[in-house]
Design a protein around this motif. Structure first.
Motif, short mmCIF file in Angstrom:
data_model
loop_
_atom_site.label_atom_id
_atom_site.label_comp_id
_atom_site.label_asym_id
_atom_site.label_seq_id
_atom_site.Cartn_x
_atom_site.Cartn_y
_atom_site.Cartn_z
N ASP A 12 0.83 -1.21 0.00
CA ASP A 12 0.00 0.00 0.00
C ASP A 12 0.87 1.26 0.00
O ASP A 12 0.63 2.21 -0.77
CB ASP A 12 -0.92 0.01 1.23
CG ASP A 12 -2.13 -0.89 1.07
OD1 ASP A 12 -2.55 -1.11 -0.08
OD2 ASP A 12 -2.66 -1.36 2.09
N LYS A 13 1.88 1.28 0.87
CA LYS A 13 2.74 2.46 0.99
C LYS A 13 3.66 2.61 -0.21
O LYS A 13 3.94 3.72 -0.66
CB LYS A 13 3.56 2.36 2.28
CG LYS A 13 2.71 2.45 3.53
CD LYS A 13 3.53 2.20 4.80
CE LYS A 13 2.63 2.24 6.03
NZ LYS A 13 3.36 1.92 7.27
N GLN A 57 1.58 4.05 -3.18
CA GLN A 57 1.30 5.48 -3.00
C GLN A 57 2.55 6.31 -3.27
O GLN A 57 2.48 7.36 -3.92
CB GLN A 57 0.81 5.74 -1.57
CG GLN A 57 0.38 7.18 -1.33
CD GLN A 57 -0.73 7.62 -2.26
OE1 GLN A 57 -1.82 7.03 -2.27
NE2 GLN A 57 -0.50 8.66 -3.05
N ASN A 79 3.07 8.95 -6.47
CA ASN A 79 3.44 10.36 -6.28
C ASN A 79 4.62 10.77 -7.16
O ASN A 79 4.80 11.97 -7.45
CB ASN A 79 3.78 10.63 -4.82
CG ASN A 79 2.57 10.54 -3.91
OD1 ASN A 79 1.43 10.65 -4.37
ND2 ASN A 79 2.80 10.33 -2.63
N HIS A 125 -5.62 -3.75 -5.22
CA HIS A 125 -4.95 -2.45 -5.33
C HIS A 125 -5.35 -1.71 -6.61
O HIS A 125 -5.20 -0.49 -6.68
CB HIS A 125 -3.43 -2.65 -5.30
CG HIS A 125 -2.95 -3.28 -4.03
ND1 HIS A 125 -2.90 -2.61 -2.83
CD2 HIS A 125 -2.49 -4.53 -3.78
CE1 HIS A 125 -2.43 -3.42 -1.89
NE2 HIS A 125 -2.19 -4.59 -2.44
N LYS A 147 -8.11 1.48 -6.66
CA LYS A 147 -7.85 2.87 -6.28
C LYS A 147 -7.23 3.68 -7.41
O LYS A 147 -7.13 4.90 -7.30
CB LYS A 147 -6.90 2.89 -5.07
CG LYS A 147 -7.43 2.20 -3.84
CD LYS A 147 -6.40 2.28 -2.71
CE LYS A 147 -6.87 1.53 -1.49
NZ LYS A 147 -5.85 1.56 -0.39
N TYR A 148 -6.80 3.00 -8.48
CA TYR A 148 -6.04 3.70 -9.52
C TYR A 148 -6.61 3.41 -10.90
O TYR A 148 -7.49 2.56 -11.08
CB TYR A 148 -4.57 3.28 -9.45
CG TYR A 148 -3.92 3.59 -8.13
CD1 TYR A 148 -3.32 4.82 -7.89
CD2 TYR A 148 -3.91 2.65 -7.09
CE1 TYR A 148 -2.73 5.12 -6.67
CE2 TYR A 148 -3.33 2.93 -5.87
CZ TYR A 148 -2.74 4.17 -5.66
OH TYR A 148 -2.17 4.47 -4.45
N LYS A 205 10.18 2.36 0.26
CA LYS A 205 9.33 3.55 0.15
C LYS A 205 10.17 4.72 -0.35
O LYS A 205 10.88 5.36 0.43
CB LYS A 205 8.71 3.88 1.51
CG LYS A 205 7.73 5.05 1.47
CD LYS A 205 7.18 5.31 2.87
CE LYS A 205 6.25 6.52 2.86
NZ LYS A 205 5.77 6.82 4.25
#
Length: 351
Positions: free
Chosen positions: A24-25, A28, A32, A52, A55-56, A99
């Motif tokens: 999830d992280k 995201q 970005n 997943h 959401k996109y 990340k």
């Protein structure tokens, strides 16, 4: 080449077990960075990775299902091949617990463009900086220790002993570097943070599946520098590791203790076997020095196994060393991969 847009970059990651919170992280963070798409290799995940996509944009996330945990070598090999066959030009490989910091991809691309002025794309790879993994870089030690010496064994070399002793003595000036360039040359690199072009993949091929996991990324990227190519770690492109690895420096005092006491026989076996293979058949350039380093290392390992009361683990590691020397690769009988296996770790700080 004046510019590469992040929109031309495909991210590849491999996941397994119950690691949804990490994914999830990661998603995201890379969203970005405005990348083109993400290929998630489902290596036996315990949740529906397709969730997943909701959401996109429908095409932003591609899921490649392997059916079970096949190891990092097969997982990344499948992801890279799928990306190239789908027309991707630039690949950014990330571990599922990586990340990227905001702007990390743009920093990577900026330096990549500059480096392309002197090195063709088919000979160039760059790497994002992971302070938790690139221990020598983050500690401020001399850059001459970043790459293991030729004829080392599992990162051990007799010429490094004075330095390793000196850095543990309080009040001794170890001449830590005051300035570090943004681009640091490496002999090999991990998957996590690796940025490559499809031309390079066409040249060096895919990761070796018979490595299963551990050191498969080292073997893969070492092909680049063996064939006159270059790898640079870009310190301005930072990635956070969200999980501490099973045998990390933070958990143990030294690498001997780590590989003897770290959880999971399969992790210890594949790490030692694959590293031995590379040391024995790829990185050795002086048989006498290598023989000395190898036997000193094994003697220390045996002594530490007695101290820590780990005779069974020492026996397993001895078998791994034999198998690596004899090129016995692939899955070891009795050491298949569970779905909850932890991530890889660099042995850059071997004792």
């Amino acid at each position: 080449m004046n510019k590469i847009s992040p929109f031309y970059v495909t991210v590849i990651t491999v996941t397994y077990g119950d690691r949804k919170s990490f994914i999830d992280k990661l998603i995201q963070a890379v969203a970005n960075e405005k990348v083109f798409k993400i290929i998630i290799v489902d290596n036996g995940a315990e949740w529906d990775v397709d969730v997943h996509k909701k959401k996109y944009n429908q095409d932003f996330i591609n899921v490649l299902k392997m059916g079970k945990n096949t190891g990092s070598a097969t997982g990344f090999s499948a992801g890279i091949e799928y990306a190239i066959n789908s027309g991707s030009k630039y690949l950014w490989l990330l571990d599922d617990d990586n990340k990227p910091e905001c702007g990390s991809l743009q920093q990577l691309l900026t330096q990549y463009i500059k480096l392309c002025e002197s090195t063709p794309e088919e000979n160039l790879a760059v790497l994002s900086y992971r302070p938790a993994q690139q221990i020598i870089l983050s500690s401020g030690e001399s850059l001459k220790y970043v790459n293991p010496k030729k004829s080392s064994f599992h990162g051990f070399h007799i010429c490094d002993i004075p330095h390793k002793i000196r850095r543990r003595i309080p009040f001794i000036d170890n001449h830590y570097r005051k300035n570090t360039p943004d681009c640091v040359s490496l002999d090999a690199a991990p998957y996590g943070g690796l940025f490559i072009n499809y031309k390079l993949v066409k040249k060096i091929g895919l990761p070796r599946k018979d490595f299963i996991l551990y050191e498969d990324d080292t073997e893969y990227t070492y092909r680049i520098t063996q064939d006159s190519g270059k790898i640079f770690c870009i310190l301005s492109s930072k990635i956070e590791d969200m999980e501490v690895a099973w045998n990390a420096v933070q958990r143990f005092n030294n690498s001997f203790t780590a590989i003897l006491k770290g959880a999971g026989d399969f992790k210890a076996y594949y790490n030692m076997r694959n590293c031995t293979y590379l040391d024995e058949h790829v990185r050795k350039d002086n048989s006498i020095i290598y023989f000395i380093n190898k036997n000193i290392y094994i003697s220390i390992l045996k002594f530490m196994s007695i101290v820590h009361k780990k005779p069974e683990r020492f026996k397993l590691l001895s078998d791994a060393i034999k198998d690596g020397k004899n090129k016995v690769m692939g899955i070891k009988e009795g050491l298949s991969l569970p779905s909850h296996q932890n991530k890889d770790i660099s042995y850059e700080d071997s004792e």
